[in-house]
Design an enzyme around this catalytic site. Sequence first.
Site, PDB file in Angstrom:
ATOM      1  N   ASN A  89       0.770  -1.307   0.114  1.00 47.78           N
ATOM      2  CA  ASN A  89      -0.001   0.102   0.006  1.00 47.78           C
ATOM      3  C   ASN A  89       0.838   1.348  -0.071  1.00 47.78           C
ATOM      4  O   ASN A  89       0.445   2.190  -0.595  1.00 47.78           O
ATOM      5  CB  ASN A  89      -1.060   0.053   1.190  1.00 47.78           C
ATOM      6  CG  ASN A  89      -1.347   1.299   1.857  1.00 47.78           C
ATOM      7  OD1 ASN A  89      -2.324   2.095   1.043  1.00 47.78           O
ATOM      8  ND2 ASN A  89      -0.733   2.157   2.609  1.00 47.78           N
ATOM      9  N   TYR A 155       4.429   9.031 -11.449  1.00 51.25           N
ATOM     10  CA  TYR A 155       3.510   8.220 -10.729  1.00 51.25           C
ATOM     11  C   TYR A 155       2.632   7.229 -11.625  1.00 51.25           C
ATOM     12  O   TYR A 155       2.624   6.135 -11.309  1.00 51.25           O
ATOM     13  CB  TYR A 155       2.202   9.204 -10.078  1.00 51.25           C
ATOM     14  CG  TYR A 155       1.405   8.683  -9.118  1.00 51.25           C
ATOM     15  CD1 TYR A 155       1.753   7.832  -7.979  1.00 51.25           C
ATOM     16  CD2 TYR A 155       0.114   8.457  -9.442  1.00 51.25           C
ATOM     17  CE1 TYR A 155       0.797   7.337  -7.072  1.00 51.25           C
ATOM     18  CE2 TYR A 155      -0.840   8.042  -8.756  1.00 51.25           C
ATOM     19  CZ  TYR A 155      -0.802   7.317  -7.578  1.00 51.25           C
ATOM     20  OH  TYR A 155      -1.513   6.829  -6.724  1.00 51.25           O
ATOM     21  N   LYS A 159       2.963   3.025 -10.935  1.00 53.20           N
ATOM     22  CA  LYS A 159       1.794   2.310 -10.666  1.00 53.20           C
ATOM     23  C   LYS A 159       1.381   1.332 -11.957  1.00 53.20           C
ATOM     24  O   LYS A 159       1.016   0.141 -11.982  1.00 53.20           O
ATOM     25  CB  LYS A 159       0.457   3.091 -10.735  1.00 53.20           C
ATOM     26  CG  LYS A 159       0.309   4.141  -9.262  1.00 53.20           C
ATOM     27  CD  LYS A 159       0.716   2.762  -8.369  1.00 53.20           C
ATOM     28  CE  LYS A 159       0.383   3.708  -6.859  1.00 53.20           C
ATOM     29  NZ  LYS A 159       0.634   2.739  -5.813  1.00 53.20           N
ATOM     30  N   THR A 189      -7.576  10.804   1.397  1.00 55.36           N
ATOM     31  CA  THR A 189      -6.255  10.435   2.125  1.00 55.36           C
ATOM     32  C   THR A 189      -5.376  11.777   2.273  1.00 55.36           C
ATOM     33  O   THR A 189      -5.602  12.773   1.443  1.00 55.36           O
ATOM     34  CB  THR A 189      -5.638   9.433   1.645  1.00 55.36           C
ATOM     35  OG1 THR A 189      -5.194   9.635   0.419  1.00 55.36           O
ATOM     36  CG2 THR A 189      -6.515   8.034   1.791  1.00 55.36           C
TER      37      THR A 189
END
Length: 252
Positions: A89, A155, A159, A189
Amino acid sequence: MSTPATTKAIVTGHSRGLGEAIAADLLSRGIAVLGLSRATNDALAARYPGLLQQTALNLSDTAHLHAWLQTGALARFTEGAERVLVVNNAGVVQPMGAAGGLDGVQLALAISLNVTAPLLLVNAVVACTGDTVQRRVLHVSSGAGRKPYAGWSVYCAAKAALDMHARASQIDGVPGLLISSVAPGVIDTDMQADIRAAGEDDFPLRERFEAMKREGLLESPPQVAHKLVAHLLSGHFGAEAVADLRELAASS
């Protein structure tokens, strides 16, 4: 699906946000958890004494992680388990911006945390557990790994790497290994706060994410964690190497 007493889980980034919620959901089911994060989670430890083990570990420091993996801590934690869960995670969205304007150190650390650490952890868990142990690996991925976004080249690449790792690992057919890279949707978040704080030059779609926050379209970490854990424990986990949690929820 019933959860045998000999299930154990390893969760990265368990000190806050989605990782904390995933660890809490697993612990609430009586599953022992080893949390790996830069900081420990004292509140979670107090709620589940004896069930939560923690190691303060900077996962973006590859040398530090590699040294810890050589200590045998994973083998000791997983000893006696019939099923071992791994939830990769931990991750960062920074650095944002176009090539040429990125901080090189920040870029390298992002790849270490988002890509190198999950792959090292999976390799180590599979190596220290026998083929009779069922290993289930869930990479927390993102739609950014499947669709390019301006300002998110690092990013998106990270991923996409997790997605491809799951695809290739599934083809490898390691006995007892089930793996899936799952995009969880947009969650409220600290990462979302970082996105909204970015300059428009670095992330042109910032307003879109600000609007989602204003309109209450972000799911809470506990909501998403519950669905992720339910999928991880389900009988169809690993059927798809790459999946979207929203589509899985709609079809269930």
